[in-house]
Enzyme design. Structure first.
Site, short mmCIF file in Angstrom:
data_model
loop_
_atom_site.label_atom_id
_atom_site.label_comp_id
_atom_site.label_asym_id
_atom_site.label_seq_id
_atom_site.Cartn_x
_atom_site.Cartn_y
_atom_site.Cartn_z
N GLU A 190 9.45 1.33 10.86
CA GLU A 190 10.51 2.34 10.70
C GLU A 190 9.79 3.68 10.85
O GLU A 190 9.11 4.12 9.93
CB GLU A 190 11.18 2.15 9.35
CG GLU A 190 12.54 2.80 9.25
CD GLU A 190 12.45 4.19 8.68
OE1 GLU A 190 12.33 5.14 9.49
OE2 GLU A 190 12.49 4.32 7.45
N CYS B 84 13.25 10.68 7.53
CA CYS B 84 13.22 10.32 8.95
C CYS B 84 14.60 10.44 9.59
O CYS B 84 14.71 10.47 10.81
CB CYS B 84 12.74 8.88 9.13
SG CYS B 84 11.12 8.63 8.45
N GLU C 156 9.50 16.10 14.95
CA GLU C 156 10.23 15.97 13.69
C GLU C 156 9.81 17.14 12.79
O GLU C 156 8.63 17.28 12.47
CB GLU C 156 9.80 14.63 13.07
CG GLU C 156 10.83 14.00 12.21
CD GLU C 156 10.38 12.62 11.73
OE1 GLU C 156 9.19 12.27 11.85
OE2 GLU C 156 11.24 11.89 11.24
N LYS D 213 0.87 -1.19 0.00
CA LYS D 213 0.00 0.00 0.00
C LYS D 213 0.90 1.23 0.00
O LYS D 213 1.41 1.67 1.02
CB LYS D 213 -0.93 0.05 1.21
CG LYS D 213 -2.00 1.12 1.01
CD LYS D 213 -2.49 1.79 2.26
CE LYS D 213 -1.62 2.87 2.79
NZ LYS D 213 -1.50 4.11 2.00
C1 SIN Z 1 13.28 7.56 5.55
O1 SIN Z 1 13.24 8.76 5.56
O2 SIN Z 1 12.41 6.89 6.10
C2 SIN Z 1 14.37 6.79 4.87
C3 SIN Z 1 15.63 7.51 4.70
C4 SIN Z 1 16.75 6.66 4.14
O3 SIN Z 1 16.53 5.53 3.71
O4 SIN Z 1 17.87 7.14 4.15
#
Ligand code: SIN
Length: 529
Positions: free
Chosen positions: A298, A332, A429, A223
């Protein structure tokens, strides 16, 4: 399916050229119009190549939503509608799960070598179509084309790596405690996997999950984010061309809560893998309890980037720039807090601000552009409110600090100083191009500030002291640490967080474990002659 067949199956491409994301930011129509023309010609070319798929994939068949509903996919640089895709829900998801369940029977039983060959072919096709896939990413996600092409290589790397690892899923023989017994450990695929992926890396977050899943013999229902489904569909098209059998890869998109609920409720889905917000990750983890599914999560980060007095300033500026402004701050692992020691603070702040000032902002297809738009208006508003909170509590703007004159969702690359760890900008964040600078005196204080968060994904340190680099790396409560380096993600190393940044690891040899069950087999009565 060859190119001509794909062209024959070409689906409708809608280029309205009129709708806008932010009606209050329509003050730059001539430039936006220019942008739109460029994006339009790219979209037309993509349509001709046959990689612009606008239906879901269920059991090997391109499928509309059963009730005919669609959702629009927008270009974040202009707000223009690129395409309409089906707004699927529970029924389509259940059919996709059934197809994946059926396909699991055969896909898990063919040899690892055969699965490896299919994955290798998929990798070759991803690379052969790198240019088109990069353009598609820029079109629907907004990141600059050079960065989008980098994402395609990164994404394809996961498929190549796991094509190789597929052949190395070894079990174990355990020395027996009894003479007439033989003990084995088999590694077997977990089964059907629900893979829920985000908009910030429309391709890489899919291949990082699907590569190891398929290598182990699992089948998947993907998805993708409703904001960026077109890249996922193009990748799925190439998986078909690579010879991956019908039902092994399915793609559904649309009504996210319904799709999520169907994946969670089904006892046939044995694993959920998710990249996205911590809030959604927690819901998925709770929802998976009903059928006791495995989960890999994650989730959000709050990366500290610590610059010590003994850092090489040029290295620190380059690294912090990469760690902060990759994908316009929308990753992230982006540096969320630049924690700088007092002796180097002014020097670093000046050099860093100068470097940030040189970042060219614009539409992703523009020459020399390194900062694209944010994904949508909500993202800009979040950046604005975090900045407002920081300024109201004493932070100072060193550079930028407002929406970009390009309008729409463009935001000026921004640096702010005098930030402390209590401000919202240090707690949440940012997911945007704002770099907050915090000041510290002693190493222990930097470690305490860095660890004072519920997140624990990536951290960065800049120092020329070898002992300190080890000491601080060990003290940081994070899953990844970059030492004198701001870009550390690679398919060959484990990626994942601690604390509320998630569970499990993706990429590397460890990434396979997420898709494997251990089975202990005890063979008794083995000494009868
Ligand atoms: C992400 O922002 O979730 C992944 C970043 C990355 O793979 O470097």
């Amino acid at each position: 399916m060859g190119l001509s067949a794909r062209m024959a199956l070409r689906t409708s491409l809608l280029l309205s050229g009129s709708s806008r994301v932010a009606s209050s930011h329509l003050s730059a129509p001539p430039l936006s119009r220019q942008i739109s023309m460029e994006a339009q010609s790219v979209a037309t070319q993509l349509s001709k190549s046959g990689l612009l798929r606008t239906q879901g994939l269920v059991g090997g068949k391109w499928t509309e939503a059963y009730d005919g509903k669609t959702i629009k996919v927008n270009n974040p640089a202009t707000g223009d509608v690129i395409a309409n895709v089906p707004c699927m829900g529970g029924r389509e998801t259940n059919d996709a799960i059934s197809s994946a369940y059926e396909a699991f029977n055969s896909w898990s039983k063919i040899t690892a070598t055969e699965r490896s060959k299919c994955l290798r072919k998929w990798y070759d096709l991803l690379i052969a179509h790198k240019e088109e896939l990069g353009q598609l990413i820029t079109l629907e996600q907004g990141k600059p084309l050079k960065e989008a092409l980098g994402e395609v290589s990164y994404a394809a790397g996961f498929i190549e790596f796991f094509a190789e690892e597929a052949k190395r899923v070894y079990g174990d023989i355990i020395p027996s405690t009894l003479v007439d017994r033989r003990l084995f450990v088999l590694k077997q695929p977990v089964g059907v996997v629900g893979a829920i992926t985000p908009w910030n890396f429309p391709l890489a977050m899919i291949t990082r999950k699907v590569g190891p899943a398929l290598a182990c013999g699992c089948t998947v229902v993907i998805k993708p984010s409703e904001l960026t489904p077109l890249t996922a569909l193009a990748a799925a098209e190439l998986s078909i061309e690579a010879g991956i059998p019908a039902g092994v890869v399915n793609v559904v998109m649309g009504n996210a809560p319904e799709i999520g609920d169907a994946l969670l409720a089904s006892p046939q889905v044995r694993k959920i893998t998710f990249t996205g917000s911590t809030a959604v990750g927690k819901k998925l983890m709770a929802g998976a309890a009903g059928t006791v599914k495995r989960v890999s999560l994650e989730l959000g980060g709050n990366a500290p980037c610590i610059v010590f007095d003994d850092a090489d300033v040029d290295v620190a500026v380059k690294g912090a720039l990469a760690a902060k402004f990759r994908n316009s701050g929308q990753t992230c692992v982006c540096a969320n807090r630049l924690i700088v020691q007092e002796g180097i603070y002014e020097k670093f702040a000046n050099a860093f601000s100068k470097a940030v000032q040189n970042l060219q902002v614009g539409e992703g297809f523009g020459e020399g552009v390194v900062q694209g738009p944010l994904i949508n208006e909500a993202a800009v508003q979040k950046v604005e409110s975090l900045l407002q909170d920081a300024l109201s509590k004493g932070a100072k703007v060193l550079l930028g600090g407002k929406r970009h004159s390009l309008g729409a969702t463009f935001y000026e690359p921004t640096v702010i100083g005098d930030v402390n760890n209590e401000m919202l900008i240090s707690r949440e964040e940012v997911f945007g191009p704002v770099a907050p600078l915090l000041r510290f005196k002693e190493e222990e204080e930097a470690i305490r500030i860095a660890n004072d968060t519920n997140a624990g994904l990536a951290a960065y340190i800049f120092t020329t002291n070898m002992q300190r680099s080890w000491r601080v790396s060990e003290a940081l409560e994070y899953g990844l640490v970059g030492v004198n380096e701001g870009l550390i993600s690679t398919e060959v190393a484990p990626f994942g967080g601690v604390k509320q940044s998630g569970l499990g690891r993706e990429g590397s040899k460890y990434g396979l474990d997420e898709y494997l069950e251990l089975k202990y087999v005890c063979m008794g009565n083995m000494s009868n002659s």
